[in-house]
Design a protein around this motif. Structure first.
Motif, short mmCIF file in Angstrom:
data_model
loop_
_atom_site.label_atom_id
_atom_site.label_comp_id
_atom_site.label_asym_id
_atom_site.label_seq_id
_atom_site.Cartn_x
_atom_site.Cartn_y
_atom_site.Cartn_z
N ALA A 210 3.82 -11.50 -23.64
CA ALA A 210 3.41 -11.54 -25.05
C ALA A 210 4.30 -12.46 -25.87
CB ALA A 210 3.43 -10.12 -25.63
N SER A 211 5.60 -12.34 -25.71
CA SER A 211 6.50 -13.17 -26.52
C SER A 211 6.39 -14.64 -26.14
CB SER A 211 7.95 -12.68 -26.38
OG SER A 211 8.39 -12.75 -25.05
N ALA A 212 6.33 -14.93 -24.85
CA ALA A 212 6.22 -16.33 -24.42
C ALA A 212 4.91 -16.96 -24.88
CB ALA A 212 6.35 -16.42 -22.90
N LEU A 213 3.81 -16.20 -24.78
CA LEU A 213 2.51 -16.73 -25.19
C LEU A 213 2.48 -16.96 -26.69
CD1 LEU A 213 -0.40 -17.51 -24.59
CD2 LEU A 213 -1.02 -15.07 -24.68
N ALA A 214 2.99 -16.02 -27.46
CA ALA A 214 2.99 -16.17 -28.92
C ALA A 214 3.80 -17.38 -29.34
CB ALA A 214 3.53 -14.91 -29.58
N VAL A 215 4.97 -17.56 -28.75
CA VAL A 215 5.80 -18.72 -29.09
C VAL A 215 5.08 -20.02 -28.76
CG1 VAL A 215 7.87 -20.00 -28.40
CG2 VAL A 215 8.04 -17.58 -29.00
N LYS A 216 4.41 -20.07 -27.60
CA LYS A 216 3.69 -21.28 -27.22
C LYS A 216 2.55 -21.59 -28.17
CE LYS A 216 1.31 -23.62 -23.44
NZ LYS A 216 0.33 -24.22 -24.37
N VAL A 217 1.75 -20.58 -28.50
CA VAL A 217 0.60 -20.80 -29.38
C VAL A 217 1.06 -21.25 -30.76
CG1 VAL A 217 -1.35 -19.70 -30.55
CG2 VAL A 217 -0.91 -19.20 -28.14
N ILE A 218 2.06 -20.57 -31.30
CA ILE A 218 2.52 -20.91 -32.65
C ILE A 218 3.16 -22.30 -32.68
CG2 ILE A 218 4.11 -20.26 -34.50
CD1 ILE A 218 3.73 -17.32 -33.52
N SER A 219 4.00 -22.61 -31.71
CA SER A 219 4.64 -23.92 -31.70
C SER A 219 3.62 -25.04 -31.50
CB SER A 219 5.74 -23.99 -30.63
OG SER A 219 5.23 -23.72 -29.35
N ASP A 220 2.62 -24.80 -30.65
CA ASP A 220 1.57 -25.80 -30.45
C ASP A 220 0.80 -26.05 -31.75
OD1 ASP A 220 2.25 -26.10 -27.81
OD2 ASP A 220 0.53 -24.99 -27.00
N LYS A 221 0.50 -24.96 -32.47
CA LYS A 221 -0.23 -25.09 -33.74
C LYS A 221 0.58 -25.85 -34.78
CE LYS A 221 -4.10 -22.73 -32.98
NZ LYS A 221 -5.47 -23.31 -33.16
N ILE A 222 1.88 -25.55 -34.85
CA ILE A 222 2.72 -26.25 -35.82
C ILE A 222 2.79 -27.73 -35.49
CG2 ILE A 222 5.11 -26.51 -36.61
CD1 ILE A 222 5.39 -23.47 -36.40
N ASN A 223 3.02 -28.06 -34.23
CA ASN A 223 3.14 -29.46 -33.84
C ASN A 223 1.83 -30.22 -34.02
OD1 ASN A 223 5.89 -30.01 -32.87
ND2 ASN A 223 5.48 -28.39 -31.40
N ALA A 224 0.70 -29.54 -33.83
CA ALA A 224 -0.60 -30.21 -33.97
C ALA A 224 -1.02 -30.34 -35.43
CB ALA A 224 -1.66 -29.43 -33.20
N SER A 225 -0.57 -29.42 -36.28
CA SER A 225 -1.09 -29.35 -37.65
C SER A 225 -0.19 -29.97 -38.70
CB SER A 225 -1.34 -27.88 -38.04
OG SER A 225 -2.23 -27.26 -37.14
#
Length: 241
Positions: A47-62
């Motif tokens: 859960a923690s690893a997936l959340a960090v990946k999704v959030i960081s990907d969204k920040i870098n893309a947006s």
């Protein structure tokens, strides 16, 4: 911007269910995410690893250099909402992961302001000679404190101390709290899991950072938590201008 970070499994746990990510953009903008997983040995890590990946990907893309304050808030809301759905869907699809989730505290620092989003009891602090807690825990004990049913001293040793009332991935939707604070040149933003806040007092945290040697802040705070028992995973991120 200056960023230091460290995570450690502590002295009691067999594995580290915390996760974090940090980054910078060319226009003197920094971002950081700290998560504390829950839901069993496998579930919490995932859960923690997936959340960090999704959030960081969204920040870098947006993220865009021209972003206004409200757009940064919308970006963080979208990122945390997406992480909630990803973690929830994975837990729903895998019976062995049912009930997994993660706290989250994340921040974007831009133009002298810190934009902070969080759910759960991972925290953000500002150090400016004094230590000020920015976020308010989403926990059973915090509710009891707010309603005057217990004192701050009683809260420190309450049997429900680790029961949180919000987390990424537990429900289909997630309510997210936001804080926007000014960050002066001599101030430090600290993000951490409860492995720090439950084992290191405010005064002890101040003692570890008051000399201004920012590059040592994360190492020192993690070491202090371990010296005080290290009963949980510990993650610390410190950001200064």
């Amino acid at each position: 911007m200056k960023i230091v970070a460290k995570t450690d499994k502590g002295r009691v746990r067999d594995s580290n269910q915390d996760a974090y990510a940090v980054g910078e953009f060319p226009d003197e903008v920094a971002w950081a995410i700290v998560c504390d997983g829950m839901g069993g040995a496998a579930g919490g890590n995932i859960a923690s690893a997936l959340a960090v990946k999704v959030i960081s990907d969204k920040i870098n893309a947006s993220y865009r250099e021209s972003m206004k304050d409200y757009s940064i808030k919308n970006m963080l809301h979208s990122a945390l909402t997406a992480a909630n759905m990803e973690v929830y869907d994975m837990a729903y699809a895998n019976p062995e992961l049912n009930g997994m989730g993660t706290t989250v505290v994340c921040a974007v620092v831009k133009n002298g302001y810190a934009f902070i989003a969080h759910a759960g009891d991972s925290r953000a602090y500002i150090y400016d000679g004094e230590l000020k807690q920015v976020t308010t825990d989403h926990s059973v004990v915090q509710r009891l404190l707010d309603s005057g049913q217990i004192t701050k001293e009683e809260a420190e040793h309450h049997p429900y101390k680790n029961r949180i009332t919000r987390a990424i991935g537990v429900d289909k939707s997630i309510e997210i709290d936001f804080d926007e604070i000014e960050l002066e040149d001599d101030e430090v933003l600290i993000l951490c899991t409860d492995g720090l806040s439950n084992y290191v007092t405010d005064d002890e945290m101040i003692n570890e950072v008051q000399d201004g040697k920012y590059y040592a802040f994360a190492d020192r705070l993690v070491r202090k938590a371990n010296n005080n028992g290290g009963g949980d995973n510990i993650t610390v991120v410190a950001i200064s201008k």
